[in-house]
Motif scaffolding. Structure first.
Motif, PDB file in Angstrom:
ATOM      1  N   VAL A  83      -3.228 -10.112 -11.513  1.00 44.81           N
ATOM      2  CA  VAL A  83      -4.540  -9.739 -12.040  1.00 44.81           C
ATOM      3  C   VAL A  83      -4.450  -8.296 -12.533  1.00 44.81           C
ATOM      4  CG1 VAL A  83      -6.969  -9.386 -11.483  1.00 44.81           C
ATOM      5  CG2 VAL A  83      -5.723 -11.330 -10.494  1.00 44.81           C
ATOM      6  N   HIS A 113     -14.613 -13.526  -8.588  1.00 42.64           N
ATOM      7  CA  HIS A 113     -14.909 -14.951  -8.759  1.00 42.64           C
ATOM      8  C   HIS A 113     -13.662 -15.767  -9.111  1.00 42.64           C
ATOM      9  CE1 HIS A 113     -19.497 -15.092  -8.628  1.00 42.64           C
ATOM     10  NE2 HIS A 113     -19.164 -13.859  -8.314  1.00 42.64           N
ATOM     11  N   PRO A 114     -12.844 -15.348 -10.073  1.00 48.29           N
ATOM     12  CA  PRO A 114     -11.606 -16.095 -10.300  1.00 48.29           C
ATOM     13  C   PRO A 114     -10.656 -16.039  -9.105  1.00 48.29           C
ATOM     14  CG  PRO A 114     -12.132 -14.731 -12.209  1.00 48.29           C
ATOM     15  CD  PRO A 114     -13.052 -14.321 -11.106  1.00 48.29           C
ATOM     16  N   VAL A 115     -10.537 -14.874  -8.484  1.00 45.45           N
ATOM     17  CA  VAL A 115      -9.626 -14.747  -7.345  1.00 45.45           C
ATOM     18  C   VAL A 115     -10.068 -15.649  -6.192  1.00 45.45           C
ATOM     19  CG1 VAL A 115      -8.888 -13.155  -5.516  1.00 45.45           C
ATOM     20  CG2 VAL A 115      -8.743 -12.463  -7.907  1.00 45.45           C
ATOM     21  N   LEU A 140      -8.774 -19.096  -6.950  1.00 49.10           N
ATOM     22  CA  LEU A 140      -7.322 -19.197  -6.809  1.00 49.10           C
ATOM     23  C   LEU A 140      -6.912 -19.177  -5.339  1.00 49.10           C
ATOM     24  CD1 LEU A 140      -6.314 -16.761  -9.683  1.00 49.10           C
ATOM     25  CD2 LEU A 140      -6.125 -19.256  -9.710  1.00 49.10           C
ATOM     26  N   VAL A 152      -2.355 -13.970  -5.110  1.00 44.93           N
ATOM     27  CA  VAL A 152      -2.798 -13.060  -6.160  1.00 44.93           C
ATOM     28  C   VAL A 152      -2.296 -11.656  -5.856  1.00 44.93           C
ATOM     29  CG1 VAL A 152      -4.833 -11.979  -7.207  1.00 44.93           C
ATOM     30  CG2 VAL A 152      -4.853 -14.416  -6.699  1.00 44.93           C
ATOM     31  N   THR A 210     -15.994 -17.779 -12.936  1.00 42.41           N
ATOM     32  CA  THR A 210     -15.578 -18.846 -12.025  1.00 42.41           C
ATOM     33  C   THR A 210     -14.871 -19.961 -12.777  1.00 42.41           C
ATOM     34  OG1 THR A 210     -17.326 -18.375 -10.426  1.00 42.41           O
ATOM     35  CG2 THR A 210     -16.392 -20.591 -10.396  1.00 42.41           C
ATOM     36  N   GLY A 230     -11.368 -19.080 -13.508  1.00 42.18           N
ATOM     37  CA  GLY A 230     -10.555 -19.254 -12.311  1.00 42.18           C
ATOM     38  C   GLY A 230     -10.200 -20.707 -12.057  1.00 42.18           C
ATOM     39  N   GLU A 231     -11.155 -21.595 -12.272  1.00 49.78           N
ATOM     40  CA  GLU A 231     -10.901 -23.027 -12.068  1.00 49.78           C
ATOM     41  C   GLU A 231      -9.876 -23.552 -13.065  1.00 49.78           C
ATOM     42  OE1 GLU A 231     -15.357 -24.072 -10.286  1.00 49.78           O
ATOM     43  OE2 GLU A 231     -14.913 -24.378 -12.423  1.00 49.78           O
ATOM     44  N   ARG A 250      -6.459 -22.232 -12.049  1.00 45.83           N
ATOM     45  CA  ARG A 250      -6.027 -22.998 -10.874  1.00 45.83           C
ATOM     46  C   ARG A 250      -5.492 -24.373 -11.273  1.00 45.83           C
ATOM     47  NH1 ARG A 250     -10.983 -25.275  -7.903  1.00 45.83           N
ATOM     48  NH2 ARG A 250     -10.880 -26.523  -9.816  1.00 45.83           N
TER      49      ARG A 250
END
Length: 247
Positions: free
Chosen positions: A17, A41-43, A46, A53, A222, A225-226, A229
């Protein structure tokens, strides 16, 4: 609690990141930096899937933070977590990081990114190396500023002919910064050959084109992030349907 990914034997390389080190909005004197929710939110997505990360920034050390909204439960959970705070307070310089260690690189937004991402040789080199090694490349909001000058080994722009999303010119005008930022992000990406897919202002929008994942604004964090993932787990051979059932 063991994740479904771990149960299926996932031993993923980390996601890197990348945070902006730029802390002011042009000549206005207003503070900026990386936008916290575009990291947390992305972390959160994940890490919930068992994907590790790590963090880096353009200048290293403690990058400036913007959007420090602790009424956001995910922000609060991470900001109050000593391990997270330590990680984002002691980042290595991106130029000192070995891109081959990572399965993906993700550029968080925040207005600072539009100042120091585009002309960073480290940004360009890491993005190219990870992408050409088969890794995933992602960004959200102003994070796609990282891709403005990225060229692949054949000399073509990374974004040329690819579908993507980024903070729109209309959104930049809505926050009254169109004449403050050094360039309009969406227009500049389009000039590089990107196929922008804008949504109405402040609407979540995530675009996946192969191994390139982009989101338009904080509302998209989000979803980005999904998407990251899902691509990473698919590359690792994880059965996403089974994972969803076990979650």
């Amino acid at each position: 609690m063991e994740t479904a990914a771990a149960r299926q034997g996932l031993t993923a390389k980390p996601v890197l990141v990348v945070l902006t080190s730029h802390g002011t909005k042009g000549s206005t004197g207003e503070k900026t930096g990386y936008y916290l929710a575009e990291v947390t939110h992305p972390v959160a997505v994940l890490e919930a899937a068992g994907i590790p990360v790590e963090y880096a920034s353009i200048q290293g050390g403690e990058p400036p933070v913007d959007g420090l909204d602790l009424t956001d439960a995910t922000n609060a959970r991470y900001w109050q977590n000593p391990a997270f705070r330590n990680a984002v307070s002691h980042t290595p310089r991106l130029a000192d990081v070995d891109p081959s260690r990572y399965a993906a690189i993700f550029f968080a937004g925040g207005h600072g990114a539009i100042w120091d991402f585009p002309d960073s040789a480290a940004v360009q080199d890491a993005t190219r190396q990870i992408y050409e090694a088969g890794g995933v490349v992602g960004a959200v909001c102003h994070g796609p500023a990282a891709f403005v000058n990225v060229k692949l080994s054949d000399g073509t722009y990374l974004v040329a002919g690819k579908r993507l999303s980024a903070f729109t010119d209309d959104e930049e005008r809505a926050v009254q910064l169109a004449h403050v930022v050094p360039f309009l992000l969406a227009s500049t990406l389009a000039a590089r050959g990107a196929l922008l897919e804008p949504a109405p202002d402040w609407t979540a929008k995530v675009v996946v084109d192969g191994r390139l994942v982009t989101g338009q604004n904080p509302q998209s964090a989000t979803g980005v992030g999904e998407a990251l993932r899902n691509l990473l787990l698919a590359q690792a051979g994880v059965d996403l349907t089974a994972m969803e059932k076990q979650a």
